[in-house]
Design a protein around this motif. Structure first.
Motif: not given
Length: 381
Positions: A269-274, A190-204
């Motif tokens: 579910s979070g990674i699937s939806r994001a 529900g917060d695209p900016a937080r999702q992007d930041a979380a995905l960036r950390r996961m990718a790193q």
């Protein structure tokens, strides 16, 4: 800070395999475990987790309770009542065993007991008490990844919001493990900016490990000295039908197998939806990085989520044929599960190697192909 496991996993795996290989009818023990014991998943196993997927083979095979007259001359209602009484006796014996584990010196034994006791009473107050107890466990074993995971996994729904410290305990311990970021990613929905930041950390993060296999081994070990009650007539007939003995060793293994199978995993579910396209370029790149690492996980559900995501994200690119074939192969292998759990080596392989390799080895022993035949379509596909 790097997480460490207090006991060598290879040594613990070997002990668990030797323990399970001690009885005849190994695979039937596994099947019986799926059928005989309550498969309720512990709280914290949410949408996108494997609770339903892992339970479905046993649920499909569970004998229907007829309303007619059984071969023993009892009505269906009488048989149901007898089975319910035996279920209650078994459940009480297991609960006594688990409560005894709460006093063990090994923090992981206590952790398993907390998970399973929370599953028996999945209310908000119980979850909160268990999280407080796990916080105390972390003081004893501050670098144990399984204990750090538990603080997040025992987080409840919106009626029981977790603190940032609880939800982020695993990530704080293993920041280089992409799996530890799954909870914070889901919390960012529900917060695209937080999702992007979380995905960036996961990718790193440098690798992906949910520790599902380690938790299964701990669960098996926790039932080493469980003393099951004498079997009732319903359980006796069931065990005989599977060609199993009725002694405490076999029935101890039944309980261990079932609970090891039903332990929780991180919500996917979070990674699937994001990572559901269409996506901005930067998010698509991070999703591909994370999902490639997840595609080598030891559980079927993690691999299926990862490969399905990579198949969708690669449409229109030269990589699409590769990921589509890999996703189809994983679905094929996963759908063969019900046909190989009766293989004598499946449970030993599951304990030694993890779910995915155990399925592959079972298919090879059965003479079945690892790749689907031409024209095969996944169920529901």
């Amino acid at each position: 800070m790097t997480a460490t496991m207090p006991q060598d996993e290879g040594e613990r795996s070997g002990r668990a395999v030797r323990w399970m290989l001690g009885a005849a009818g190994l695979a039937a023990v596994f099947v019986a475990g799926l059928l005989l014991v309550d498969r309720t998943a512990p709280p914290g196993v949410r949408e996108g987790s494997v609770a339903a997927e892992r339970s479905s083979p046993g649920a499909a095979a569970e004998p229907a309770r007829s309303r007619g007259t059984s071969r023993t001359g009892r009505t269906g209602e009488q048989a149901d009542a007898a089975a319910s009484r035996e279920d209650a006796v078994r459940a009480a014996a297991e609960e006594r065993h688990l409560r005894g584990l709460l006093h063990e010196p090994d923090p992981r034994r206590r952790l398993v007991a907390m998970y399973l006791l929370a599953a028996k009473a999945p209310d908000v107050a119980t979850r909160r008490r268990m999280r407080a107890a796990i916080a105390r466990l972390r003081e004893e074993a501050p670098e144990d990844a399984l204990i750090a995971q538990a603080q997040e996994w025992l987080c409840g729904d919106r009626r029981d919001p977790c603190s940032d410290a609880d939800r982020g305990a695993w990530m704080a311990l293993e920041p280089g493990n992409a799996a530890s970021h799954l909870g914070p990613l889901r919390a960012a929905e529900g917060d695209p900016a937080r999702q992007d930041a979380a995905l960036r950390r996961m990718a790193q993060a440098g690798h992906y490990e949910s520790h599902a296999h380690a938790l299964a081994l701990e669960t098996v070990a926790a039932f080493d000295d469980y003393q099951p009650p004498p079997p009732g007539p319903v359980e006796q007939r069931f065990l005989r039908g599977l060609g199993l003995g009725e002694g405490p060793v076999t029935r101890r293994q039944v309980a261990a197998a079932n609970h090891a199978w039903a332990m929780p995993m991180p919500s996917l579910s979070g990674i699937s939806r994001a990572c559901r396209p269409p996506l901005p370029t930067a998010r698509a790149r991070d999703c591909r990085t994370v999902l490639r690492r997840m595609a080598s996980a030891t559980t079927s559900i993690e691999r299926m989520v990862a490969l399905s995501g990579l198949e969708r994200l690669s449409r229109g690119t030269p990589e699409h044929a590769y990921w589509a074939a890999a996703s189809r192969r994983q679905r094929w292998q996963g759908q063969q599960f019900a046909s190989i759990i009766t293989d004598a080596g499946y449970w030993a392989d599951f304990l030694r190697y993890g779910e995915v390799e155990a399925i592959q080895r079972g298919l090879v022993r059965a003479g079945r192909p690892l790749d689907p035949p031409p024209g095969w379509r996944a169920a529901g596909g």
